[in-house]
Design a protein around this motif. Structure first.
Motif, PDB file in Angstrom:
ATOM      1  N   VAL A 155       6.648 -10.280  -3.568  1.00  0.00           N
ATOM      2  CA  VAL A 155       6.917  -9.382  -2.682  1.00  0.00           C
ATOM      3  C   VAL A 155       5.441  -9.113  -1.913  1.00  0.00           C
ATOM      4  O   VAL A 155       4.609  -8.820  -2.349  1.00  0.00           O
ATOM      5  CB  VAL A 155       7.473  -7.840  -3.183  1.00  0.00           C
ATOM      6  N   TYR A 156       5.465  -9.412  -0.491  1.00  0.00           N
ATOM      7  CA  TYR A 156       4.349  -9.385   0.141  1.00  0.00           C
ATOM      8  C   TYR A 156       4.375  -8.110   1.431  1.00  0.00           C
ATOM      9  O   TYR A 156       5.676  -8.120   2.053  1.00  0.00           O
ATOM     10  CB  TYR A 156       4.224 -10.717   1.014  1.00  0.00           C
ATOM     11  N   ASP A 157       3.251  -7.670   1.765  1.00  0.00           N
ATOM     12  CA  ASP A 157       3.349  -6.856   2.883  1.00  0.00           C
ATOM     13  C   ASP A 157       3.489  -7.982   4.002  1.00  0.00           C
ATOM     14  O   ASP A 157       2.797  -8.756   4.163  1.00  0.00           O
ATOM     15  CB  ASP A 157       1.739  -6.266   2.959  1.00  0.00           C
ATOM     16  N   ALA A 158       4.527  -7.762   4.709  1.00  0.00           N
ATOM     17  CA  ALA A 158       4.772  -8.554   5.921  1.00  0.00           C
ATOM     18  C   ALA A 158       3.856  -8.963   6.765  1.00  0.00           C
ATOM     19  O   ALA A 158       4.157  -9.950   7.627  1.00  0.00           O
ATOM     20  CB  ALA A 158       6.301  -8.512   6.658  1.00  0.00           C
ATOM     21  N   ALA A 159       2.933  -7.968   7.189  1.00  0.00           N
ATOM     22  CA  ALA A 159       2.062  -8.090   8.221  1.00  0.00           C
ATOM     23  C   ALA A 159       1.084  -9.589   7.785  1.00  0.00           C
ATOM     24  O   ALA A 159       0.780 -10.021   8.921  1.00  0.00           O
ATOM     25  CB  ALA A 159       0.972  -6.854   8.213  1.00  0.00           C
ATOM     26  N   PRO A 200       5.172  12.511   7.361  1.00  0.00           N
ATOM     27  CA  PRO A 200       5.293  11.439   8.346  1.00  0.00           C
ATOM     28  C   PRO A 200       6.184  10.154   7.735  1.00  0.00           C
ATOM     29  O   PRO A 200       6.172  10.142   6.601  1.00  0.00           O
ATOM     30  CB  PRO A 200       3.973  10.943   8.625  1.00  0.00           C
ATOM     31  N   VAL A 201       6.635   9.649   8.568  1.00  0.00           N
ATOM     32  CA  VAL A 201       7.715   8.319   8.080  1.00  0.00           C
ATOM     33  C   VAL A 201       6.804   7.153   8.517  1.00  0.00           C
ATOM     34  O   VAL A 201       6.165   7.187   9.624  1.00  0.00           O
ATOM     35  CB  VAL A 201       9.020   8.092   8.824  1.00  0.00           C
ATOM     36  N   PHE A 202       6.434   6.614   7.519  1.00  0.00           N
ATOM     37  CA  PHE A 202       5.626   5.150   7.486  1.00  0.00           C
ATOM     38  C   PHE A 202       6.478   3.899   7.403  1.00  0.00           C
ATOM     39  O   PHE A 202       7.662   3.833   6.741  1.00  0.00           O
ATOM     40  CB  PHE A 202       4.736   5.126   6.310  1.00  0.00           C
ATOM     41  N   GLN A 203       5.958   2.906   8.219  1.00  0.00           N
ATOM     42  CA  GLN A 203       6.913   1.762   8.261  1.00  0.00           C
ATOM     43  C   GLN A 203       6.164   0.692   7.552  1.00  0.00           C
ATOM     44  O   GLN A 203       4.886   0.287   7.636  1.00  0.00           O
ATOM     45  CB  GLN A 203       6.932   1.228   9.766  1.00  0.00           C
ATOM     46  N   ALA A 204       7.013   0.071   6.600  1.00  0.00           N
ATOM     47  CA  ALA A 204       6.423  -0.891   5.473  1.00  0.00           C
ATOM     48  C   ALA A 204       7.242  -2.194   5.474  1.00  0.00           C
ATOM     49  O   ALA A 204       8.201  -2.219   4.579  1.00  0.00           O
ATOM     50  CB  ALA A 204       6.230  -0.151   4.289  1.00  0.00           C
ATOM     51  N   PRO A 205       7.007  -3.028   6.605  1.00  0.00           N
ATOM     52  CA  PRO A 205       8.021  -4.241   6.426  1.00  0.00           C
ATOM     53  C   PRO A 205       7.483  -5.296   4.980  1.00  0.00           C
ATOM     54  O   PRO A 205       6.268  -5.160   5.025  1.00  0.00           O
ATOM     55  CB  PRO A 205       7.553  -5.157   7.677  1.00  0.00           C
ATOM     56  N   VAL A 206       8.458  -5.997   4.597  1.00  0.00           N
ATOM     57  CA  VAL A 206       8.042  -6.614   3.152  1.00  0.00           C
ATOM     58  C   VAL A 206       8.659  -7.919   3.422  1.00  0.00           C
ATOM     59  O   VAL A 206       9.819  -7.971   3.909  1.00  0.00           O
ATOM     60  CB  VAL A 206       8.243  -5.847   1.995  1.00  0.00           C
ATOM     61  N   GLY A 244      13.234 -13.487   2.382  1.00  0.00           N
ATOM     62  CA  GLY A 244      13.965 -12.202   2.656  1.00  0.00           C
ATOM     63  C   GLY A 244      13.060 -11.527   3.615  1.00  0.00           C
ATOM     64  O   GLY A 244      12.006 -11.416   3.091  1.00  0.00           O
ATOM     65  N   VAL A 245      13.516 -10.866   4.587  1.00  0.00           N
ATOM     66  CA  VAL A 245      12.523 -10.106   5.580  1.00  0.00           C
ATOM     67  C   VAL A 245      13.059  -8.726   5.653  1.00  0.00           C
ATOM     68  O   VAL A 245      14.358  -8.647   6.310  1.00  0.00           O
ATOM     69  CB  VAL A 245      12.376 -10.794   7.020  1.00  0.00           C
ATOM     70  N   GLU A 246      12.659  -7.466   5.109  1.00  0.00           N
ATOM     71  CA  GLU A 246      13.144  -6.345   5.285  1.00  0.00           C
ATOM     72  C   GLU A 246      11.980  -5.163   5.693  1.00  0.00           C
ATOM     73  O   GLU A 246      10.907  -5.242   5.326  1.00  0.00           O
ATOM     74  CB  GLU A 246      13.764  -6.032   3.961  1.00  0.00           C
ATOM     75  N   THR A 247      12.564  -4.315   6.579  1.00  0.00           N
ATOM     76  CA  THR A 247      11.460  -3.349   7.046  1.00  0.00           C
ATOM     77  C   THR A 247      12.040  -2.101   6.299  1.00  0.00           C
ATOM     78  O   THR A 247      13.134  -1.705   6.486  1.00  0.00           O
ATOM     79  CB  THR A 247      11.443  -3.062   8.383  1.00  0.00           C
ATOM     80  N   LEU A 248      11.162  -1.490   5.584  1.00  0.00           N
ATOM     81  CA  LEU A 248      11.402  -0.014   4.717  1.00  0.00           C
ATOM     82  C   LEU A 248      10.622   1.038   5.679  1.00  0.00           C
ATOM     83  O   LEU A 248       9.784   0.878   5.991  1.00  0.00           O
ATOM     84  CB  LEU A 248      11.031  -0.073   3.413  1.00  0.00           C
ATOM     85  N   LEU A 249      11.637   2.138   5.817  1.00  0.00           N
ATOM     86  CA  LEU A 249      11.014   3.276   6.409  1.00  0.00           C
ATOM     87  C   LEU A 249      11.090   4.262   5.209  1.00  0.00           C
ATOM     88  O   LEU A 249      12.178   4.572   4.577  1.00  0.00           O
ATOM     89  CB  LEU A 249      11.696   3.779   7.627  1.00  0.00           C
ATOM     90  N   VAL A 250       9.801   4.763   4.948  1.00  0.00           N
ATOM     91  CA  VAL A 250       9.628   5.659   3.683  1.00  0.00           C
ATOM     92  C   VAL A 250       8.916   7.026   4.136  1.00  0.00           C
ATOM     93  O   VAL A 250       8.102   6.867   5.098  1.00  0.00           O
ATOM     94  CB  VAL A 250       8.905   4.928   2.520  1.00  0.00           C
ATOM     95  N   ARG A 251       9.202   7.826   3.340  1.00  0.00           N
ATOM     96  CA  ARG A 251       8.388   9.389   3.349  1.00  0.00           C
ATOM     97  C   ARG A 251       7.573   9.590   1.959  1.00  0.00           C
ATOM     98  O   ARG A 251       8.412   9.340   1.062  1.00  0.00           O
ATOM     99  CB  ARG A 251       9.309  10.103   3.970  1.00  0.00           C
TER     100      ARG A 251
END
Length: 205
Positions: A98-102, A64-70, A51-58
């Motif tokens: 669950v991994y930091d997708a980087a 600011p909005v942070f980009q955290a793909p997992v 599963g490849v998902e990018t979450l945008l969170v505050r």
């Protein structure tokens, strides 16, 4: 297509991100954030395994909005211990790592393909009692490349410079991932865009 399930997740996605995010060098906000999900989108894994998902969170109101793909996997990814956020129990699929997708080559390959071929977020379908129902993605992204363009194969992440932007070096190309989103204008060159905001770019090696 991203196949989703109506399921209980323990812990939840934001619960895994909350202790991880403040330890990032690009984070700014409270030490113990109460994260709010701003939006999200998914990419396809052609093999259908990850599963490849990018979450945008505050982390705070007005912050600011942070980009955290997992990425979500059904078994540990060898050599990627540094990128593990933790495990969650999925009420249908069982334990998910669950991994930091980087640090995950499946994410890097999907991101590169979307950027270089002018791709978009994955189409989403939800399984409800065995019946697939389409679901409109929460946000739309697009690559600035051209359909049918060549994409170098990506099979391994060889280095990650964890900054903003995060630089991801693979065996096929380099990517930069924008972590703190400021609504700025679109970037020059091959990029993944959310409106005019650049989310990621392909770097020349």
């Amino acid at each position: 297509m991203a196949l989703l399930h109506r399921a209980e997740l323990t812990p939840g996605k934001l619960d895994l991100l909350a202790p991880w995010l403040p330890a990032r060098p690009w984070y700014r906000g409270p030490a113990e954030p109460r994260l709010v999900k701003v939006s999200a989108f998914r990419f396809d894994d052609p093999a259908g395994a990850v599963g490849v998902e990018t979450l945008l969170v505050r982390a705070e109101e007005g912050g600011p909005v942070f980009q955290a793909p997992v990425t979500y996997r059904d078994a540990p990814l060898a050599g990627a211990e540094a990128w593990l956020l933790g495990t969650m129990e999925h009420s249908i699929l069982g334990t998910r790592w669950v991994y930091d997708a980087a640090g995950d080559p499946v994410y890097a390959a999907a991101l590169a393909a979307a950027i270089l071929t002018g791709g978009t977020e994955a189409r989403e379908e939800v399984s409800v009692d065995g019946v697939l129902q389409p679901r409109t993605p929460a946000m739309s992204v697009r690559g600035t490349g051209t359909a049918g363009a060549a994409v170098p194969p990506v099979t391994a992440v060889t280095a990650v410079v964890e900054a903003d932007p995060t630089v991801i070096t693979t065996d096929g190309l380099e990517l930069t991932l924008v972590r703190v989103l400021d609504g700025g204008p679109r970037a020059e060159g091959a990029a993944l865009l959310w409106g005019e905001q650049a989310l990621a770019l392909v770097r020349d090696m």
